[in-house]
Design a protein around this motif. Structure first.
Motif, PDB file in Angstrom:
ATOM      1  N   ILE A 238      17.691  10.686   4.885  1.00  0.00           N
ATOM      2  CA  ILE A 238      17.359   9.792   5.987  1.00  0.00           C
ATOM      3  C   ILE A 238      15.954   9.217   5.792  1.00  0.00           C
ATOM      4  O   ILE A 238      15.136   9.770   5.057  1.00  0.00           O
ATOM      5  CB  ILE A 238      17.437  10.510   7.347  1.00  0.00           C
ATOM      6  N   ARG A 239      15.694   8.119   6.461  1.00  0.00           N
ATOM      7  CA  ARG A 239      14.395   7.464   6.360  1.00  0.00           C
ATOM      8  C   ARG A 239      13.379   8.139   7.281  1.00  0.00           C
ATOM      9  O   ARG A 239      13.744   8.689   8.309  1.00  0.00           O
ATOM     10  CB  ARG A 239      14.536   5.983   6.759  1.00  0.00           C
ATOM     11  N   LYS A 240      12.109   8.066   6.917  1.00  0.00           N
ATOM     12  CA  LYS A 240      11.038   8.524   7.780  1.00  0.00           C
ATOM     13  C   LYS A 240      10.581   7.352   8.644  1.00  0.00           C
ATOM     14  O   LYS A 240      10.195   6.305   8.113  1.00  0.00           O
ATOM     15  CB  LYS A 240       9.873   9.066   6.948  1.00  0.00           C
ATOM     16  N   VAL A 241      10.642   7.514   9.944  1.00  0.00           N
ATOM     17  CA  VAL A 241      10.282   6.430  10.861  1.00  0.00           C
ATOM     18  C   VAL A 241       9.274   6.929  11.881  1.00  0.00           C
ATOM     19  O   VAL A 241       9.163   8.138  12.144  1.00  0.00           O
ATOM     20  CB  VAL A 241      11.530   5.879  11.587  1.00  0.00           C
ATOM     21  N   SER A 242       8.555   5.999  12.464  1.00  0.00           N
ATOM     22  CA  SER A 242       7.549   6.337  13.475  1.00  0.00           C
ATOM     23  C   SER A 242       8.230   6.697  14.790  1.00  0.00           C
ATOM     24  O   SER A 242       9.247   6.102  15.161  1.00  0.00           O
ATOM     25  CB  SER A 242       6.608   5.151  13.694  1.00  0.00           C
ATOM     26  N   SER A 243       7.657   7.654  15.490  1.00  0.00           N
ATOM     27  CA  SER A 243       8.128   7.965  16.834  1.00  0.00           C
ATOM     28  C   SER A 243       7.695   6.846  17.772  1.00  0.00           C
ATOM     29  O   SER A 243       6.804   6.051  17.429  1.00  0.00           O
ATOM     30  CB  SER A 243       7.526   9.297  17.301  1.00  0.00           C
ATOM     31  N   PRO A 244       8.293   6.742  18.957  1.00  0.00           N
ATOM     32  CA  PRO A 244       7.862   5.709  19.909  1.00  0.00           C
ATOM     33  C   PRO A 244       6.361   5.766  20.199  1.00  0.00           C
ATOM     34  O   PRO A 244       5.713   4.717  20.312  1.00  0.00           O
ATOM     35  CB  PRO A 244       8.699   6.022  21.155  1.00  0.00           C
ATOM     36  N   ARG A 245       5.814   6.961  20.320  1.00  0.00           N
ATOM     37  CA  ARG A 245       4.380   7.094  20.590  1.00  0.00           C
ATOM     38  C   ARG A 245       3.551   6.567  19.415  1.00  0.00           C
ATOM     39  O   ARG A 245       2.557   5.856  19.608  1.00  0.00           O
ATOM     40  CB  ARG A 245       4.030   8.559  20.857  1.00  0.00           C
ATOM     41  N   GLU A 246       3.958   6.912  18.193  1.00  0.00           N
ATOM     42  CA  GLU A 246       3.245   6.431  17.010  1.00  0.00           C
ATOM     43  C   GLU A 246       3.331   4.919  16.902  1.00  0.00           C
ATOM     44  O   GLU A 246       2.359   4.242  16.547  1.00  0.00           O
ATOM     45  CB  GLU A 246       3.809   7.092  15.752  1.00  0.00           C
ATOM     46  N   LEU A 247       4.509   4.374  17.213  1.00  0.00           N
ATOM     47  CA  LEU A 247       4.690   2.922  17.171  1.00  0.00           C
ATOM     48  C   LEU A 247       3.803   2.241  18.211  1.00  0.00           C
ATOM     49  O   LEU A 247       3.205   1.190  17.947  1.00  0.00           O
ATOM     50  CB  LEU A 247       6.161   2.582  17.429  1.00  0.00           C
ATOM     51  N   PHE A 248       3.703   2.853  19.398  1.00  0.00           N
ATOM     52  CA  PHE A 248       2.867   2.298  20.459  1.00  0.00           C
ATOM     53  C   PHE A 248       1.403   2.265  20.038  1.00  0.00           C
ATOM     54  O   PHE A 248       0.692   1.276  20.267  1.00  0.00           O
ATOM     55  CB  PHE A 248       3.044   3.129  21.729  1.00  0.00           C
ATOM     56  N   GLU A 249       0.948   3.336  19.394  1.00  0.00           N
ATOM     57  CA  GLU A 249      -0.444   3.396  18.947  1.00  0.00           C
ATOM     58  C   GLU A 249      -0.708   2.373  17.838  1.00  0.00           C
ATOM     59  O   GLU A 249      -1.804   1.796  17.766  1.00  0.00           O
ATOM     60  CB  GLU A 249      -0.778   4.803  18.463  1.00  0.00           C
ATOM     61  N   LYS A 250       0.252   2.138  16.982  1.00  0.00           N
ATOM     62  CA  LYS A 250       0.107   1.110  15.941  1.00  0.00           C
ATOM     63  C   LYS A 250      -0.025  -0.271  16.569  1.00  0.00           C
ATOM     64  O   LYS A 250      -0.823  -1.100  16.108  1.00  0.00           O
ATOM     65  CB  LYS A 250       1.317   1.152  15.003  1.00  0.00           C
ATOM     66  N   CYS A 251       0.737  -0.523  17.619  1.00  0.00           N
ATOM     67  CA  CYS A 251       0.649  -1.808  18.327  1.00  0.00           C
ATOM     68  C   CYS A 251      -0.719  -1.965  18.981  1.00  0.00           C
ATOM     69  O   CYS A 251      -1.318  -3.045  18.959  1.00  0.00           O
ATOM     70  CB  CYS A 251       1.746  -1.915  19.382  1.00  0.00           C
ATOM     71  N   ARG A 252      -1.230  -0.881  19.561  1.00  0.00           N
ATOM     72  CA  ARG A 252      -2.564  -0.918  20.191  1.00  0.00           C
ATOM     73  C   ARG A 252      -3.626  -1.245  19.145  1.00  0.00           C
ATOM     74  O   ARG A 252      -4.536  -2.064  19.395  1.00  0.00           O
ATOM     75  CB  ARG A 252      -2.860   0.416  20.849  1.00  0.00           C
ATOM     76  N   ALA A 253      -3.527  -0.602  17.976  1.00  0.00           N
ATOM     77  CA  ALA A 253      -4.504  -0.847  16.922  1.00  0.00           C
ATOM     78  C   ALA A 253      -4.397  -2.277  16.403  1.00  0.00           C
ATOM     79  O   ALA A 253      -5.418  -2.922  16.108  1.00  0.00           O
ATOM     80  CB  ALA A 253      -4.291   0.149  15.780  1.00  0.00           C
ATOM     81  N   GLU A 254      -3.177  -2.780  16.307  1.00  0.00           N
ATOM     82  CA  GLU A 254      -2.974  -4.148  15.813  1.00  0.00           C
ATOM     83  C   GLU A 254      -3.598  -5.171  16.765  1.00  0.00           C
ATOM     84  O   GLU A 254      -4.228  -6.132  16.316  1.00  0.00           O
ATOM     85  CB  GLU A 254      -1.472  -4.419  15.671  1.00  0.00           C
ATOM     86  N   LEU A 255      -3.449  -4.964  18.070  1.00  0.00           N
ATOM     87  CA  LEU A 255      -4.020  -5.892  19.043  1.00  0.00           C
ATOM     88  C   LEU A 255      -5.534  -5.783  19.101  1.00  0.00           C
ATOM     89  O   LEU A 255      -6.231  -6.782  19.307  1.00  0.00           O
ATOM     90  CB  LEU A 255      -3.432  -5.620  20.433  1.00  0.00           C
ATOM     91  N   SER A 256      -6.069  -4.587  18.910  1.00  0.00           N
ATOM     92  CA  SER A 256      -7.520  -4.406  18.968  1.00  0.00           C
ATOM     93  C   SER A 256      -8.216  -5.077  17.784  1.00  0.00           C
ATOM     94  O   SER A 256      -9.417  -5.398  17.860  1.00  0.00           O
ATOM     95  CB  SER A 256      -7.867  -2.915  18.980  1.00  0.00           C
ATOM     96  N   ASN A 257      -7.479  -5.319  16.696  1.00  0.00           N
ATOM     97  CA  ASN A 257      -8.056  -5.962  15.516  1.00  0.00           C
ATOM     98  C   ASN A 257      -8.014  -7.482  15.592  1.00  0.00           C
ATOM     99  O   ASN A 257      -8.553  -8.167  14.715  1.00  0.00           O
ATOM    100  CB  ASN A 257      -7.336  -5.497  14.250  1.00  0.00           C
ATOM    101  N   LEU A 258      -7.341  -8.004  16.617  1.00  0.00           N
ATOM    102  CA  LEU A 258      -7.244  -9.464  16.753  1.00  0.00           C
ATOM    103  C   LEU A 258      -8.527 -10.046  17.325  1.00  0.00           C
ATOM    104  O   LEU A 258      -9.189  -9.434  18.142  1.00  0.00           O
ATOM    105  CB  LEU A 258      -6.057  -9.806  17.660  1.00  0.00           C
TER     106      LEU A 258
END
Length: 258
Positions: A238-258
């Motif tokens: 199976i593939r390794k995927v981010s948990s919902p919490r990890e995905l949420f934190e990645k989105c937060r980091a992506e927006l903070s870099n804009l």
């Protein structure tokens, strides 16, 4: 219908807010705050494209059922069914027609959507889109064929009238149970047994108490889903995927870099 309307209204309101943000600083700040959640939602949808695309299609067909005269719905349902008569005339396309048509005027639509958006979307992230498509389509097609052969046996043996050849068999349920079977194989022990018992009850109770041929189709689709999922897991992990919490934190980091 109410569920679909609510989703459409929310989408329209969001884009209206984005438009008004060009003219109001307060609305602009509100849109910026909400963008974290909309970005997370977009990433979440993109992580299981097959599941969410398929859900959107059969929801659209359900919307059509709610706004179309009953006589026309009956005609379309008969045309989309995997009945013996239609299988004899169109042995390939009949399976795809029936896969996108929700039975009984969309009965149980919200339950279908919840299971697809949670259980099967999670399984798609783990298996990947190609494998989950193969598993669910195999369950739908092979279970439909098995059901047709049971119908033929029942007619030829005199256990059912010849009119059974025209009986309609449509819906997304074969795909749903095959996808659930694939998901259950990936669950940890406690959740595995709980989910297996729940799915078994959903499959076996109608067979025991209603004795319907199409309920047997759900059993076939489930078994086929288990078999093909197990086979594919033996070929590739199976593939390794981010948990919902990890995905949420990645989105937060992506927006903070804009």
């Amino acid at each position: 219908m109410i569920f679909l309307s609510a989703v459409l209204i929310l989408c329209c309101l969001w884009y209206l807010l984005k438009f008004l943000a060009h003219f109001s600083l307060k609305i602009h700040d509100l849109v910026r705050k909400l963008s974290l959640y909309t970005l997370f939602l977009a990433k979440w949808l993109q992580s299981a494209p097959a599941t969410f695309t398929y859900t959107a299609i059969f929801c659209a067909f359900t919307l059509v059922q709610g706004t179309t005269p009953q006589r026309l719905i009956n005609i379309i349902t008969n045309h989309s069914s995997t009945s013996i008569a239609r299988f004899s005339n169109r042995p390939i396309s009949v399976f795809f027609d029936s896969a996108f048509w929700v039975a009984d005027h969309g009965a149980g639509l919200i339950l279908y959507v919840v299971i697809f958006w949670t259980v099967i979307a999670w399984a798609e992230r783990k298996y990947g889109s190609p494998r989950i498509i193969f598993i669910t389509l195999s369950g739908h097609i092979l279970a439909s064929i098995a059901t047709i052969f049971i119908e033929l046996w029942a007619i030829n043996s005199g256990r059912a009238p010849s009119s059974l050849a025209m009986a309609t068999d449509v819906g997304v349920s074969y795909i749903l149970v095959a996808g659930c079977a694939a998901a259950i194989l990936l669950m940890k022990k406690g959740m595995f047994w709980l989910s297996l018992i729940s799915l078994g009850a959903f499959i076996l109770f109608p067979i025991i108490f209603e004795h319907s041929i199409w309920d047997m189709g759900h059993l076939f689709a489930t078994v086929i889903g288990f078999i093909f999922a197990k086979l594919l897991l033996s070929l590739s992990p199976i593939r390794k995927v981010s948990s919902p919490r990890e995905l949420f934190e990645k989105c937060r980091a992506e927006l903070s870099n804009l």
